[in-house]
Scaffold this motif. Structure first.
Motif, short mmCIF file in Angstrom:
data_model
loop_
_atom_site.label_atom_id
_atom_site.label_comp_id
_atom_site.label_asym_id
_atom_site.label_seq_id
_atom_site.Cartn_x
_atom_site.Cartn_y
_atom_site.Cartn_z
N GLU A 1 0.41 4.13 -2.81
CA GLU A 1 0.29 5.54 -2.45
C GLU A 1 1.35 6.37 -3.17
N TYR B 1 0.82 -1.21 0.00
CA TYR B 1 0.00 0.00 0.00
C TYR B 1 0.85 1.27 0.00
N ASP B 2 2.07 1.16 0.49
CA ASP B 2 3.01 2.27 0.38
C ASP B 2 3.36 2.52 -1.09
#
Length: 286
Positions: free
Chosen positions: A54, A50-51
């Protein structure tokens, strides 16, 4: 400008580590592919996935064994293996029945094309590549070797991806461990040298920022001289080294420490480790 060969190609990355991120960053910042064309998965670190989503806008899939994962696998034009070498066999075994007909592009150190082919269990085009983390700034030195099922079309697709990220050299697969020890690990050797030069400069009283600026420009300039003049490094070294001058005094310290022998041992050991990792994975499958 986007590479025509990559337009609309769906790329699935197995792995979300440093080399995966470097390739994502290079491909997206060069506008070679849209972030929407890239999906990333890994073994367990969901925060990392998810980093990346993003930071770069890529898609993520948590589990390839779900219906969502199966759909992503079926749609993939390129399956990019960027996980740790010891995870490759297990990752491929879990998904081999759901793989469509993608180009399999592996950047895992030591993993041979025939090993990937045997795990997948059907004729698939496999390209073994060894880029380095300079992919992130589009300056990787990458070597590739082709598996026996690669067509000219799949070779061109692989080179279209990798050439966005830097230079591409085609080598026989028997040389890929040597490439890994040389250019795959090579950036770390230079970084280590810069660390040592920085420490030496500061011990002589130079401010850290000044030392870093001088070192990095010296490194950049030396590389550019090698690239643009085409001269042998020995000749360029001789041009800098005046008899009984400062450079000669420094070079003599290198010679007394058998610096060339040390570098050969470093590259050779890294190459041996690449071969060992491949053999370990092959023995597991057998």
């Amino acid at each position: 400008m986007r590479e025509t060969e990559l337009q609309d190609k769906q790329i699935l990355l197995l792995g979300a580590g440093a080399i995966a991120e470097a390739m994502i960053r290079g491909l997206t910042e060069a506008n070679a592919v849209d972030a929407a064309q890239i999906t990333v998965t890994n073994k367990s670190n969901l925060d990392r996935l998810y980093d990346l989503r993003e930071r770069y806008g890529v898609s993520v899939v948590e589990n390839l064994e779900t219906a969502e994962g199966a759909a992503v696998l079926a749609a993939a034009d390129v399956l990019l293996i960027a996980c740790k070498p010891h995870d490759v066999a297990h990752a491929l075994e879990r998904i081999r029945g759901k793989i469509g007909d993608p180009l399999i592009l592996s950047v895992a150190a030591g993993i041979a094309t025939d090993l990937v082919e045997s795990i997948v269990g059907k004729p698939v085009p496999v390209v073994r590549a060894m880029p380095n983390t300079a992919c992130a700034v589009l300056e990787s030195a990458t070597a590739v070797a082709y598996g026996k099922y690669c067509s000219e079309q799949t070779k061109q697709l692989a080179e279209s991806i990798l050439s966005v990220l830097g230079t591409v050299s085609v080598v026989d697969e028997t040389l890929m461990d040597a490439v890994t020890g040389l250019s795959g690990s090579g950036p770390a050797y230079f970084y280590y040298m810069v660390e040592a030069m920085q420490q030496a400069a500061e011990s002589l009283g130079l401010p850290a920022h000044t030392a870093r600026t001088l070192i990095l420009q010296t490194l950049f300039g030396a590389g550019k001289m090698l690239q643009e003049t085409g001269l042998d490094p020995c000749e360029l070294r001789r041009q800098v080294t005046s008899p009984n001058g400062t450079t000669m005094a420094g070079i003599r310290v290198f010679e007394e420490a058998n610096f060339k022998d040390l570098v050969q041992r470093v590259v050779t050991r890294a190459a041996e480790r690449s071969r060992e990792m491949g053999e370990q994975q092959a023995s597991i499958i057998r």
